[in-house]
Design an enzyme around this catalytic site. Structure first.
Site, PDB file in Angstrom:
ATOM      1  N   GLU A 153     -25.915  13.767   8.689  1.00 40.42           N
ATOM      2  CA  GLU A 153     -25.259  12.462   8.777  1.00 40.42           C
ATOM      3  C   GLU A 153     -23.736  12.570   8.684  1.00 40.42           C
ATOM      4  OE1 GLU A 153     -25.734   9.752   5.426  1.00 40.42           O
ATOM      5  OE2 GLU A 153     -25.764   8.036   6.804  1.00 40.42           O
ATOM      6  N   GLU A 247     -29.791   0.416   5.469  1.00 41.48           N
ATOM      7  CA  GLU A 247     -29.156   0.993   4.279  1.00 41.48           C
ATOM      8  C   GLU A 247     -27.916   0.147   4.013  1.00 41.48           C
ATOM      9  OE1 GLU A 247     -27.649   5.413   2.895  1.00 41.48           O
ATOM     10  OE2 GLU A 247     -26.730   4.493   4.630  1.00 41.48           O
TER      11      GLU A 247
HETATM   12  C1  LER Z   1     -25.902   7.819   2.891  1.00 40.76           C
HETATM   13  O1  LER Z   1     -26.848   7.656   3.924  1.00 40.76           O
HETATM   14  C2  LER Z   1     -24.618   7.244   3.248  1.00 40.76           C
HETATM   15  O2  LER Z   1     -24.492   6.592   4.245  1.00 40.76           O
HETATM   16  C3  LER Z   1     -23.458   7.509   2.396  1.00 40.76           C
HETATM   17  O3  LER Z   1     -22.445   6.596   2.539  1.00 40.76           O
HETATM   18  C4  LER Z   1     -23.607   8.014   1.049  1.00 40.76           C
HETATM   19  O4  LER Z   1     -22.390   8.482   0.619  1.00 40.76           O
HETATM   20 MN    MN Z   2     -26.167   6.376   5.711  1.00 41.91          MN
END
Ligand code: LER
Ligand code: MN
Length: 271
Positions: A153, A247
């Site tokens: 990510e 999220e």
């Molecule tokens: C986790 O998926 C995320 O997006 C972050 O900002 C965590 O630091």
């Molecule tokens: Mn994230």
């Protein structure tokens, strides 16, 4: 495309950016009731969640475990793939493989976001990148045992100086000695780092393996200024059929946030 809800299972941390916090059974029931297909977990360690309890919460509610974040390695243990300390790096890699195996045993994929770490003062960028590369390759071997991918990510510049944009992740993935590493594209981070969110998704194409959605301010989609219609169109164009996991902050509360996000997903992304 399938919809997922994020569930935070680390206790004793003040404030987080996940939709649901604790209460595994009740929150799985709420997610299922609102139409979510899967759950993404944040855990303090791979063995922290009772397997039987998780299995039952998933089956009782017809949910899948989409993903497990390895961020608990940072939050609960201060680990980092790119730490200058070899001991911390080794423990971070062990933590990562354990998360791959925990997630994989439920058919879910492991996420490597925060655990990548950052280029620390006194460390050459190339050395930090080499550490991340080695750790991802090790995690990818473990995930291949389950026939699954691992997910890397990109995160915004206020969280890390190592892989902020999708094109940087593509460049890294293309040099890996592994074929099962994909990108987790998070609209919150992309809003800060990309020239065009839809354009970056199109350019990354088949490298995309997972999506996180939050609006520009990390509130539920629809509460900020990201054009989720354009995001959905780009994902349909590249043939993305995986999970879109919400999220975001639980604003004004978890259930209302989950419901608002699902309305936006249905209108813009899931069609
Ligand atoms: C986790 O998926 C995320 O997006 C972050 O900002 C965590 O630091
Ligand atoms: Mn994230």
């Amino acid at each position: 495309m399938k919809a997922g809800a994020s569930l935070w299972l680390i206790t004793g941390v003040e404030g987080n950016w996940f939709l649901f916090d604790g209460e595994l059974e009740a929150n799985c029931a709420t997610a299922a009731e609102l139409g979510y297909d899967g759950i993404e977990l944040m855990v303090p360690a791979a063995g922290a969640v009772d397997r039987g309890r998780l299995e039952k919460a998933l089956t009782d509610n017809g949910l899948k475990l989409s993903t497990v974040s390895s961020g608990g390695g940072v939050i609960s243990h201060g680990l980092s793939f790119s730490s200058p300390d070899a001991g911390i790096r080794a423990r971070a890699r062990r933590f990562g493989v354990d998360i791959v195996e925990f997630a994989g045993s439920f058919g879910g994929e492991a996420i490597f976001g925060m655990l990548k770490g950052k280029v620390e003062p006194g460390v050459a960028r190339a050395d930090a990148v080499a550490c991340v590369r080695e750790a991802l390759e090790e995690a990818a071997v473990a995930a291949a045992e389950y026939g699954l991918n691992v997910l890397v990510e990109p995160q915004n510049r206020y969280e890390t100086n190592l892989i902020n944009r999708l094109d940087e992740a593509v460049e890294l993935i293309d040099t890996l000695d592994a074929t099962n590493v994909r990108i987790l594209a998070d609209t919150f981070h992309m809003n800060i780092e990309e020239r065009s969110i839809a354009g970056a998704l199109r350019a990354a194409g088949a490298h995309i393996g997972h999506i996180h959605v939050a609006d520009s301010n990390r509130l539920p989609p629809g509460h900020g200024h990201i054009d989720f219609g354009a995001v959905g169109a780009a994902l349909r164009e590249i043939g993305y059929t995986g999970y879109t996991v919400v999220e975001c902050m639980a604003y004004p509360n978890a259930k209302d946030a989950a419901a608002a996000a699902m309305t936006c997903l249905r209108e813009c992304m899931l069609g």
